[in-house]
Scaffold this motif. Structure first.
Motif, short mmCIF file in Angstrom:
data_model
loop_
_atom_site.label_atom_id
_atom_site.label_comp_id
_atom_site.label_asym_id
_atom_site.label_seq_id
_atom_site.Cartn_x
_atom_site.Cartn_y
_atom_site.Cartn_z
N LYS A 100 44.20 27.90 36.47
CA LYS A 100 43.54 26.97 35.55
C LYS A 100 43.06 25.80 36.39
O LYS A 100 43.84 25.03 36.94
CB LYS A 100 44.54 26.52 34.49
N TYR B 33 40.50 33.41 31.19
CA TYR B 33 40.29 31.97 31.05
C TYR B 33 38.94 31.73 30.36
O TYR B 33 37.98 32.45 30.60
CB TYR B 33 40.24 31.29 32.42
N TRP B 34 38.89 30.70 29.56
CA TRP B 34 37.63 30.26 28.96
C TRP B 34 37.30 28.86 29.46
O TRP B 34 38.15 27.97 29.48
CB TRP B 34 37.71 30.25 27.44
N TYR B 35 36.04 28.69 29.86
CA TYR B 35 35.54 27.40 30.32
C TYR B 35 34.26 27.06 29.56
O TYR B 35 33.49 27.94 29.17
CB TYR B 35 35.22 27.43 31.82
N GLN B 36 34.05 25.76 29.39
CA GLN B 36 32.83 25.27 28.75
C GLN B 36 32.08 24.40 29.76
O GLN B 36 32.69 23.54 30.42
CB GLN B 36 33.18 24.42 27.52
N GLN B 37 30.79 24.64 29.90
CA GLN B 37 29.99 23.84 30.83
C GLN B 37 28.78 23.27 30.10
O GLN B 37 27.84 24.01 29.76
CB GLN B 37 29.55 24.67 32.03
N PRO B 43 32.28 22.73 34.88
CA PRO B 43 33.01 23.53 33.90
C PRO B 43 34.32 22.85 33.49
O PRO B 43 35.04 22.32 34.34
CB PRO B 43 33.29 24.84 34.64
N GLN B 44 34.62 22.91 32.20
CA GLN B 44 35.85 22.34 31.66
C GLN B 44 36.72 23.46 31.12
O GLN B 44 36.27 24.28 30.32
CB GLN B 44 35.52 21.37 30.53
N PHE B 45 37.98 23.46 31.52
CA PHE B 45 38.92 24.49 31.07
C PHE B 45 39.22 24.33 29.59
O PHE B 45 39.55 23.23 29.12
CB PHE B 45 40.20 24.39 31.90
N SER B 48 43.61 29.69 28.17
CA SER B 48 43.84 30.89 28.96
C SER B 48 44.88 31.77 28.29
O SER B 48 45.70 31.29 27.50
CB SER B 48 44.26 30.55 30.39
N TYR B 89 29.31 28.94 27.99
CA TYR B 89 30.73 29.26 27.87
C TYR B 89 31.02 30.42 28.81
O TYR B 89 30.44 31.49 28.71
CB TYR B 89 31.08 29.62 26.41
N CYS B 91 33.75 32.98 30.69
CA CYS B 91 35.04 33.65 30.72
C CYS B 91 35.30 34.03 32.17
O CYS B 91 34.37 34.39 32.91
CB CYS B 91 34.99 34.88 29.83
#
Lengths: 113, 112
Positions: A100, B33-37, B43-45, B48, B89, B91
């Motif tokens: 993470k 994991y998923w992230y948003q940009q 990218p922001q976590f 997970s 978004y 993954c």
């Protein structure tokens, strides 16, 4: 605030030149990674350096880590137009090794042919 | 080699609508994991999963939820969409304790 801060934010060089990007972070880490992102595409892992390493090489990439200064640098030697992309450093969230990640704000590299 | 597959690649929604993004990790990878940009952002976590259980939570809004299914694919559900949810978004998946993440090409969500 972000864990990682990178400079410069943007870098423009000629093909064949070297490109150096720097990353600073705030907390203690076990490792630091560098990722590359072409515009609008996914991130691609480039290299990982552990806290007990000072320097690591992978092809034309050279990464250094200075834990006393909480900083890392990525050097791309003999750059190519295809190296044009954004480069992010990333450090683990929290303690220990973890996937993470907290990403830096990135350096946008343009390599002119 | 198989990579992380995300769908849809592009999605356009109106405010207050819902959206579901899907992620198929690399075979045998057990962590997603998923992230948003956001535009021009890092990218922001978000969240997970490890072995189908939520393993960590980041800056995921309460309007969002996610899960990992028995076949290890994951879905990110977003409700009451807001303009600020417009983003890429991503993954990513990894195997066990491996630190290297393999990212998909992302799903671009546009909220109008």
């Amino acid at each position: 605030s972000q864990q990682g801060e990178e400079d410069p934010q943007a870098l423009s060089i000629q093909e064949g030149e070297n490109a150096t990007m720097n990353c600073s972070y705030k907390t203690s880490i076990n490792n630091l990674q560098w990722y590359r992102q072409n515009s609008g595409r996914g991130l691609v892992h480039l290299i990982l350096i552990r806290s007990n390493e000072r320097e690591k090489h992978s092809g034309r990439l050279r990464v250094t880590l200075d834990t006393s200064k909480k900083s890392s640098s990525l050097l791309i030697t003999a750059s190519r137009a295809a190296d044009t992309a954004s480069y992010f450093c990333a450090t683990p969230r929290g303690s220990g090794n973890t996937g993470k990640l907290i990403f830096g704000q990135g350096t946008t590299l343009q390599v002119k042919p | 080699a198989a990579g992380v597959i995300q769908s849809p690649r592009h999605l356009i929604k109106e405010k207050r609508e819902t959206a579901t993004l899907k992620c198929y990790p690399i075979p045998r990878h057990d962590t997603v994991y998923w992230y948003q940009q956001g535009p021009g952002q890092d990218p922001q976590f978000l969240i997970s999963f490890y072995e189908k259980m939520q393993s960590d939570k980041g800056s995921i809004p309460d309007r969002f939820s996610a899960q990992q299914f028995s076949d290890y694919h994951s879905e990110l559900n977003m409700s009451s969409l807001e303009l600020g949810d417009s983003a890429l978004y991503f993954c990513a998946s990894s195997l066990g304790g491996a630190l290297e993440l393999f990212f998909g090409e992302g799903s671009r969500l546009t909220v109008l």
